[in-house]
Design a protein around this motif. Structure first.
Motif, PDB file in Angstrom:
ATOM      1  N   GLY A 123      54.975  46.469  32.629  1.00  0.00           N
ATOM      2  CA  GLY A 123      54.101  46.173  31.501  1.00  0.00           C
ATOM      3  C   GLY A 123      53.282  44.911  31.696  1.00  0.00           C
ATOM      4  N   LEU A 124      53.746  44.016  32.550  1.00  0.00           N
ATOM      5  CA  LEU A 124      53.000  42.801  32.867  1.00  0.00           C
ATOM      6  C   LEU A 124      52.084  43.011  34.068  1.00  0.00           C
ATOM      7  N   ALA A 125      52.528  43.863  35.001  1.00  0.00           N
ATOM      8  CA  ALA A 125      51.771  44.065  36.236  1.00  0.00           C
ATOM      9  C   ALA A 125      50.473  44.837  36.012  1.00  0.00           C
ATOM     10  N   TRP A 126      50.495  45.855  35.124  1.00  0.00           N
ATOM     11  CA  TRP A 126      49.291  46.655  34.916  1.00  0.00           C
ATOM     12  C   TRP A 126      48.108  45.819  34.429  1.00  0.00           C
ATOM     13  N   PRO A 127      48.266  44.955  33.414  1.00  0.00           N
ATOM     14  CA  PRO A 127      47.129  44.113  33.015  1.00  0.00           C
ATOM     15  C   PRO A 127      46.647  43.196  34.136  1.00  0.00           C
ATOM     16  N   MET A 128      47.566  42.704  34.971  1.00  0.00           N
ATOM     17  CA  MET A 128      47.188  41.821  36.069  1.00  0.00           C
ATOM     18  C   MET A 128      46.348  42.569  37.107  1.00  0.00           C
ATOM     19  N   VAL A 129      46.791  43.759  37.486  1.00  0.00           N
ATOM     20  CA  VAL A 129      46.050  44.544  38.478  1.00  0.00           C
ATOM     21  C   VAL A 129      44.702  44.976  37.909  1.00  0.00           C
ATOM     22  N   THR A 130      44.695  45.403  36.649  1.00  0.00           N
ATOM     23  CA  THR A 130      43.439  45.810  36.023  1.00  0.00           C
ATOM     24  C   THR A 130      42.448  44.650  35.965  1.00  0.00           C
ATOM     25  N   ALA A 131      42.944  43.476  35.586  1.00  0.00           N
ATOM     26  CA  ALA A 131      42.081  42.293  35.545  1.00  0.00           C
ATOM     27  C   ALA A 131      41.574  41.936  36.938  1.00  0.00           C
ATOM     28  N   GLY A 132      42.423  42.111  37.935  1.00  0.00           N
ATOM     29  CA  GLY A 132      41.987  41.842  39.306  1.00  0.00           C
ATOM     30  C   GLY A 132      40.855  42.761  39.734  1.00  0.00           C
ATOM     31  N   LEU A 133      40.945  44.042  39.380  1.00  0.00           N
ATOM     32  CA  LEU A 133      39.879  44.987  39.721  1.00  0.00           C
ATOM     33  C   LEU A 133      38.594  44.660  38.956  1.00  0.00           C
ATOM     34  N   LEU A 134      38.725  44.207  37.707  1.00  0.00           N
ATOM     35  CA  LEU A 134      37.539  43.775  36.963  1.00  0.00           C
ATOM     36  C   LEU A 134      36.900  42.553  37.622  1.00  0.00           C
ATOM     37  N   ALA A 135      37.715  41.677  38.186  1.00  0.00           N
ATOM     38  CA  ALA A 135      37.175  40.512  38.898  1.00  0.00           C
ATOM     39  C   ALA A 135      36.391  40.948  40.127  1.00  0.00           C
ATOM     40  N   ILE A 136      36.840  42.011  40.798  1.00  0.00           N
ATOM     41  CA  ILE A 136      36.092  42.533  41.945  1.00  0.00           C
ATOM     42  C   ILE A 136      34.732  43.040  41.487  1.00  0.00           C
ATOM     43  N   PHE A 137      34.708  43.786  40.374  1.00  0.00           N
ATOM     44  CA  PHE A 137      33.427  44.244  39.847  1.00  0.00           C
ATOM     45  C   PHE A 137      32.525  43.069  39.504  1.00  0.00           C
ATOM     46  N   ALA A 138      33.096  42.039  38.873  1.00  0.00           N
ATOM     47  CA  ALA A 138      32.310  40.861  38.501  1.00  0.00           C
ATOM     48  C   ALA A 138      31.712  40.191  39.726  1.00  0.00           C
ATOM     49  N   THR A 139      32.431  40.208  40.835  1.00  0.00           N
ATOM     50  CA  THR A 139      31.925  39.607  42.073  1.00  0.00           C
ATOM     51  C   THR A 139      30.694  40.354  42.570  1.00  0.00           C
ATOM     52  N   TYR A 140      30.761  41.683  42.592  1.00  0.00           N
ATOM     53  CA  TYR A 140      29.597  42.469  43.017  1.00  0.00           C
ATOM     54  C   TYR A 140      28.443  42.334  42.019  1.00  0.00           C
ATOM     55  N   TRP A 141      28.768  42.270  40.747  1.00  0.00           N
ATOM     56  CA  TRP A 141      27.748  42.109  39.715  1.00  0.00           C
ATOM     57  C   TRP A 141      27.033  40.768  39.885  1.00  0.00           C
ATOM     58  N   ASP A 142      27.815  39.715  40.129  1.00  0.00           N
ATOM     59  CA  ASP A 142      27.226  38.385  40.304  1.00  0.00           C
ATOM     60  C   ASP A 142      26.332  38.340  41.538  1.00  0.00           C
TER      61      ASP A 142
END
Length: 484
Positions: free
Chosen positions: A16-35
């Motif tokens: 239950g703690l790991a899923w939000p962390m992994v999801t947030a990490g993938l969103l950070a990858i998107f943010a990197t490409y977006w930036d």
């Protein structure tokens, strides 16, 4: 040093703690490409731009998750020493801490040596190494039953490793493109080694590869809907799935997967599906293909010699790096706005610059196109003014290769250099018109001093040490033991 087993229930990362962390990490990858796309299409943005806010928020979620995990392990073990001795928590915690510390290091680096947008600058790479180590810690700490989560986390691991070359795949190369494939292969093979240890089930690497391809397709689709530049599709990464074939040794797996990756990268380039020139990729692809054939024919002992020779040959291009100078290398104080209009036809670029005022104190210097260490220059001249207080400057040049070239108009303003730029794709006939800032460039100049080289080396060594910790954590995953 003695080793004692511990109950994994008090150590593993809760799902239950790991899923939000992994999801947030993938969103950070998107943010990197977006930036990256925002920098390319628009120019420098503020610290509070949308891509930055998404990145900051995502990193905060991951950091809070790691902290919460550490508190849970501490509560379960009742020992700070035992908690810090648990490799997954140590790797994830140090990764998160170093990623946080890298921000002020980056700020101090820019103050001392100028602002830049080069991914391979030491503070930027420290973030990459920290992110990889953090992800390896998360994966090593997952409970055995979390197989889907392990795949998702491994997709994040592959995405973090691939950011090392994402400037090449976003068609904004700042170093010679000969470096692209060796760096890509090294990153992918390290990921395959870790995934083979961290993910249970059949064909673990292939499942992670296809998950990563799906993630990259989603990133590309969203950026396209937003009207932003999109990166190359990661066709070459598909070759890493060859790792799962039942070959007789890890060396054979590595050679086969590397050959498949290199071959697909080469084929993609030959068919205009990648922005890297085929000639630059062939320098690495051809030796790997020959080495794989030799390895399949020779005895296992000689296979190691073949692998060593290939590794040495591929590493030679890393010894020669052109100076990075493109893609907003140092955008300083703005002087005035400037309307830039450019037409591209058969690799010829015609650029017109119309500044807002300052006609009396601007002197044209030159028109410059930069890509992957190559610099092409042309004349920049002033047109005869048709109205009082307005002026325009024109220039033309031809570039030797397709791809995105960052094309600068350079002036002298009160004795100081000022410039503005547009990203122009030499491979497509097009017209581009934008309003940009005419700014004073900042940077370290044409050479790197001893202090900068020394500090950079220390930061890189710290990053490599962090990466070794992460890989060691992956190697020991599943032992259920703590170091004492």
């Amino acid at each position: 040093m003695s080793v004692s087993p511990m109950k994994t229930s008090s150590l593993t990362l809760p799902i239950g703690l790991a899923w939000p962390m992994v999801t947030a990490g993938l969103l950070a990858i998107f943010a990197t490409y977006w930036d990256e796309a925002f920098h390319t299409d628009v120019g420098r943005d503020s610290a509070w731009a949308a891509p930055h806010l998404l990145l900051y928020g995502s990193v905060a979620v991951v950091g809070l998750g790691v902290a919460a995990w550490g508190v849970l392990v501490l509560h379960g073990t009742r020992s700070l020493r035992t908690t810090l001795s648990y490799r997954p928590v140590l790797a994830a915690g140090l990764g998160a801490l170093i990623a946080l510390i890298a921000a002020p290091i980056d700020a101090a680096w820019h103050v001392a040596y100028g602002r830049d947008a080069v991914l391979w600058s030491p503070p930027h790479m420290l973030v990459v190494f920290a992110s990889i180590t953090l992800t390896l810690g998360i994966l090593a700490g997952l409970p055995p039953r979390a197989r889907v989560l392990a795949i998702a986390g491994s997709v994040l691991l592959l995405a973090n490793a691939e950011t090392v070359v994402f400037e090449y795949e976003a068609d904004v190369p700042q170093f010679t493109e000969v470096l692209y494939l060796p760096i890509l292969l090294l990153s992918l093979l390290l990921v395959a080694l870790a995934v083979g240890r961290l993910v249970d089930g059949r064909a673990p690497v292939a499942r992670v590869v296809f998950g990563y391809i799906a993630a990259r397709l989603a990133i590309t689709a969203v950026l396209a809907l937003m009207g932003r530049s999109t990166p190359d599709l990661p066709i070459a990464v598909l070759g890493l799935a060859v790792w799962d074939l039942p070959l007789r040794s890890t060396t054979h797996k590595a050679l086969a997967a590397a050959t498949a990756v290199a071959g697909l990268a080469w084929i993609a380039s030959l068919n205009d599906l990648a922005s890297q020139p085929a000639s630059a990729l062939a320098i690495t692809a051809v030796p790997f293909a020959m080495a794989l054939i030799a390895a399949l024919l020779l005895t296992p002992r000689r296979t190691y010699a073949i692998a060593a020779v290939v590794a040495l040959g591929v590493s030679l291009p890393l010894l020669h790096q052109e100076r990075a100078e493109a893609h907003d290398p140092g955008q300083g104080e703005a002087v005035t706005a400037v309307d830039l209009s450019a037409t591209v036809s058969e690799r010829k670029m015609n650029v017109t610059a119309t500044p807002a005022g300052h006609c009396d104190d601007l002197r044209p210097s030159r028109l410059v196109a930069r890509r992957a260490g190559d610099t092409i220059t042309g004349a920049l001249t002033q047109l005869v003014s048709t109205s009082r207080g307005s002026c325009s400057f024109v220039g033309q040049l031809a570039v030797p290769a397709d791809g995105r070239w960052f094309t600068y108009v350079e002036f002298s303003h009160n004795g100081e250099p000022v410039e503005a730029w547009l990203p122009l794709d030499a491979g497509n006939d097009d017209t581009l018109t934008q309003t940009r800032e005419l700014y004073r460039p900042t940077g370290a100049g044409d050479s790197i001093g001893l202090a900068q080289a020394s500090y950079g080396s220390v930061i890189y060594l710290a990053g490599f040490a962090l990466l070794i910790l992460g890989l060691t954590t992956a190697r020991h995953a599943g032992t259920g033991q703590l170091r004492r």
